[in-house]
Design a protein around this motif. Structure first.
Motif, short mmCIF file in Angstrom:
data_model
loop_
_atom_site.label_atom_id
_atom_site.label_comp_id
_atom_site.label_asym_id
_atom_site.label_seq_id
_atom_site.Cartn_x
_atom_site.Cartn_y
_atom_site.Cartn_z
N GLY A 3 5.64 9.53 4.31
CA GLY A 3 4.86 8.47 3.38
C GLY A 3 5.63 7.84 2.43
N GLY A 4 4.83 6.65 1.80
CA GLY A 4 5.78 6.02 0.88
C GLY A 4 4.87 4.66 0.67
N LEU A 5 5.58 3.78 0.20
CA LEU A 5 5.38 2.18 -0.14
C LEU A 5 5.61 1.44 1.20
N VAL A 6 4.51 0.63 1.54
CA VAL A 6 4.83 -0.43 2.75
C VAL A 6 5.45 -1.49 2.10
N GLU A 7 6.89 -1.53 2.72
CA GLU A 7 7.50 -2.78 2.49
C GLU A 7 7.53 -3.79 3.70
N LYS A 8 7.51 -3.49 4.54
CA LYS A 8 7.49 -4.47 5.68
C LYS A 8 6.39 -4.03 6.80
N LEU A 9 5.60 -4.98 7.23
CA LEU A 9 4.72 -4.72 8.30
C LEU A 9 4.76 -5.98 9.15
N ASN A 10 4.92 -5.68 10.51
CA ASN A 10 4.67 -6.46 11.59
C ASN A 10 4.05 -6.13 12.95
N LEU A 11 4.00 -6.85 14.01
CA LEU A 11 3.33 -6.42 15.22
C LEU A 11 4.04 -5.12 15.81
N ARG A 12 5.51 -5.08 15.67
CA ARG A 12 6.25 -3.98 16.26
C ARG A 12 6.15 -2.53 15.32
N MET A 13 6.35 -2.72 14.18
CA MET A 13 6.70 -1.52 13.12
C MET A 13 6.27 -1.57 11.75
N THR A 14 6.46 -0.44 11.02
CA THR A 14 5.90 -0.47 9.83
C THR A 14 7.03 0.33 9.08
N GLN A 15 7.59 -0.45 7.98
CA GLN A 15 8.53 0.31 6.99
C GLN A 15 8.16 0.62 5.76
N VAL A 16 8.17 2.16 5.49
CA VAL A 16 7.90 2.61 4.03
C VAL A 16 9.05 3.00 3.41
N ARG A 17 8.95 2.96 1.90
CA ARG A 17 9.92 3.39 1.16
C ARG A 17 9.31 4.70 0.44
N ASP A 40 0.77 -1.16 0.09
CA ASP A 40 -0.08 -0.07 -0.05
C ASP A 40 0.62 1.15 0.01
N MET A 41 0.30 2.32 -0.57
CA MET A 41 0.91 3.74 -0.24
C MET A 41 0.15 4.42 0.79
N ILE A 42 0.91 4.68 1.74
CA ILE A 42 0.25 5.29 2.89
C ILE A 42 1.05 6.67 3.25
N ARG A 46 14.20 6.46 0.53
CA ARG A 46 14.48 6.27 1.73
C ARG A 46 13.69 5.25 2.52
N LEU A 47 14.24 4.37 3.37
CA LEU A 47 13.39 3.53 4.00
C LEU A 47 12.98 4.19 5.35
N ILE A 48 11.94 4.26 5.64
CA ILE A 48 11.54 5.03 6.86
C ILE A 48 10.75 4.01 7.65
N THR A 49 11.23 4.00 8.95
CA THR A 49 10.77 3.12 9.99
C THR A 49 9.97 3.63 11.05
N ILE A 50 8.56 3.46 11.28
CA ILE A 50 7.47 3.88 11.75
C ILE A 50 7.14 3.09 13.14
N PRO A 51 7.26 3.34 14.23
CA PRO A 51 6.62 2.29 15.34
C PRO A 51 5.18 2.41 15.16
N ASN A 52 4.50 1.09 15.46
CA ASN A 52 2.99 1.12 15.32
C ASN A 52 2.40 1.99 16.30
N SER A 53 2.93 2.18 17.37
CA SER A 53 2.35 3.09 18.37
C SER A 53 2.30 4.38 17.93
N GLU A 54 2.87 4.94 17.06
CA GLU A 54 2.99 6.28 16.56
C GLU A 54 2.08 6.48 15.46
#
Length: 450
Positions: free
Chosen positions: A309-323, A301-303, A328-336
């Motif tokens: 913002g960017g394309l979701v490359e990795k998603l797990n219970l702890r964090m989301t990574q978007v490009r 997804d593009m979020i 640039r690979l941006i890591t976002i904690p899911n609580s944020e």
């Protein structure tokens, strides 16, 4: 003779000590029945038979002679030759079985390579990827099982051969004593690894069956469900890995003879103690579960989250990574992740604003803008990417650039940018051919004479 003398002396010392102890505890005898007297006599005979030093000496002597006879027999050339023959036959059997296992492994590998279906244009990409992963996991499981069988075959056969000869039997006992714990830990580790990879194969098989079976899929939601299934597959694999690693750790402790019941009780207390400093991790896990369960977004997804913002490359219970668009690979904690904008959920939309000169014929411009959109919907290259007929809203604003005409085009997820670029190209050619020009920002200045 020396051994017999020592046995006699030891037995006599034990007998004398027992007699002295019994003599020191003499007391008046009570009246007893005839049956008790007979039973006492039988026990006394049995005791006398057992306490007789000569009987005990004969038993010990017979045991020593038997062991000495066996030792002498094992050292004879005839016995060694016989054991050597057994060892040779065992070695030949080990080599034959090992070769058979290796041949079987190669045969299975060839059949698996032939059974892998070729990728066609009709095959869904997510299904193909899941099938490939499933085959990889199964091949890894079979490879490790065959390797384990080879190690057990050669290791066990070697220990058996070492136990056939009197000179190498102590080596066998020493190897078993030293390698007992490492062997147990290795078996637990290999079993845990095989269980994890086999579970991965089962998860991939289950998800690919859902996607390819079409039980839950419709033409409108197929792509979206494929993204969700891919996300659930990755999260499920992470959870099962944690479960199997925990189970393997407990089995390893049990194999070492450690009582795990107190450890489990202390682990509960430790979890309570760590709950306060790990609140952020707990929030991440809870919010990550809600993101996946509520389908707020998924892999691919593009979020937009806040200012990133960017394309979701990795998603797990702890964090989301978007490009992002710059790579640039941006890591976002899911609580944020509190407010998220999903630009590709189920469908997307190209929102275009077309400036037209004030001197142009507005009705003609509106007709040309609509015709260009209709032509794209009939083009085989673009008709699958455009879901509905373009909607020309009309004149949206008057600005310094001219008359602003707005048009909306509903597209497949993530296709809005490609459709918008192609639409602008075609519209520019059409407007130039009709003599309608796209104006540049302009400003009128009025000068008054005083």
């Amino acid at each position: 003779m020396i051994l017999r003398f020592l046995a006699i002396a030891g037995t006599m010392a034990i007998t004398i000590g027992s007699v002295n102890k019994a003599t020191a505890q003499i007391s008046p005898l009570p009246l007893v029945s005839t049956a008790s007297i007979l039973s006492h006599r039988v026990d006394e005979k049995e005791y006398t038979k057992r306490a007789n030093p000569f009987i005990l000496v004969n038993k010990i002597s017979d045991g020593l002679q038997h062991n000495s006879k066996e030792a002498n027999q094992e050292q004879q050339t005839r016995f060694l030759v016989q054991q050597g023959g057994i060892a040779a036959v065992s070695t030949l059997a080990i080599i034959t079985i090992s070769w058979s296992i290796r041949r079987w492994q190669k045969h299975l590998s060839k059949n698996e390579n032939k059974s892998i279906p070729s990728t066609s244009t009709d095959t869904q990409p997510i299904t193909t990827l899941l099938n490939q992963k499933q085959q990889q996991h199964l091949q890894e499981v079979k490879k490790r099982l065959f390797q384990t069988a080879q190690v057990m075959l050669w290791g066990g056969g070697t220990l058996i051969i070492l136990g056939l000869f009197p000179y190498t039997k102590p080596l066998q006992i020493g190897i078993l004593a030293i390698a007992k714990i490492p062997i147990k830990l290795t078996i637990v580790a290999v079993g845990t690894y095989v269980a994890i990879r086999f579970t991965y194969a089962l998860i991939d098989h289950f998800t690919s069956t859902i996607v390819s079976g079409g039980a839950l899929l419709t033409p409108e939601t197929s792509a979206r469900l494929q993204l969700r299934i891919s996300t659930f597959s990755g999260v499920t694999k992470s959870i099962t890995t944690i479960i199997w690693v925990g189970t393997g750790s407990l089995l390893a402790l049990t194999s070492l003879g450690i009582n795990i019941v107190p450890l489990l009780a202390s682990a509960g207390l430790l979890g309570v103690a760590l709950s306060l400093p790990s609140q952020n991790l707990i929030k991440d896990a809870i919010n990550g579960f809600l993101i996946i369960f509520e389908d707020q977004y998924a892999l691919g997804d593009m979020i937009t989250v806040g200012t990133v913002g960017g394309l979701v490359e990795k998603l797990n219970l702890r964090m989301t990574q978007v490009r992002d668009s710059e790579g640039r690979l941006i890591t976002i904690p899911n609580s944020e992740v509190k407010i998220v904008a999903n630009l590709s959920s189920r469908w997307s939309r190209a929102d275009l604003t077309i400036p037209v000169s004030y001197q142009a014929n507005v009705d003609e411009a509106l007709k040309l803008i609509e015709d260009v959109g209709l032509d794209m919907t009939q083009d085989p290259q673009w008709q699958d990417q455009i879901l509905e007929k373009p909607n020309v809203l009309g004149i949206d604003n008057f600005s310094d650039r001219g008359i602003m005409i707005r048009i909306l085009i509903k597209t497949q997820p993530l296709k809005q940018w490609a459709v918008a670029r192609e639409y602008r190209r075609r519209l520019k050619i059409t407007l130039d051919a009709a003599g309608i020009y796209i104006p540049v920002p302009q400003q009128a200045n009025w000068v008054n004479e005083v």
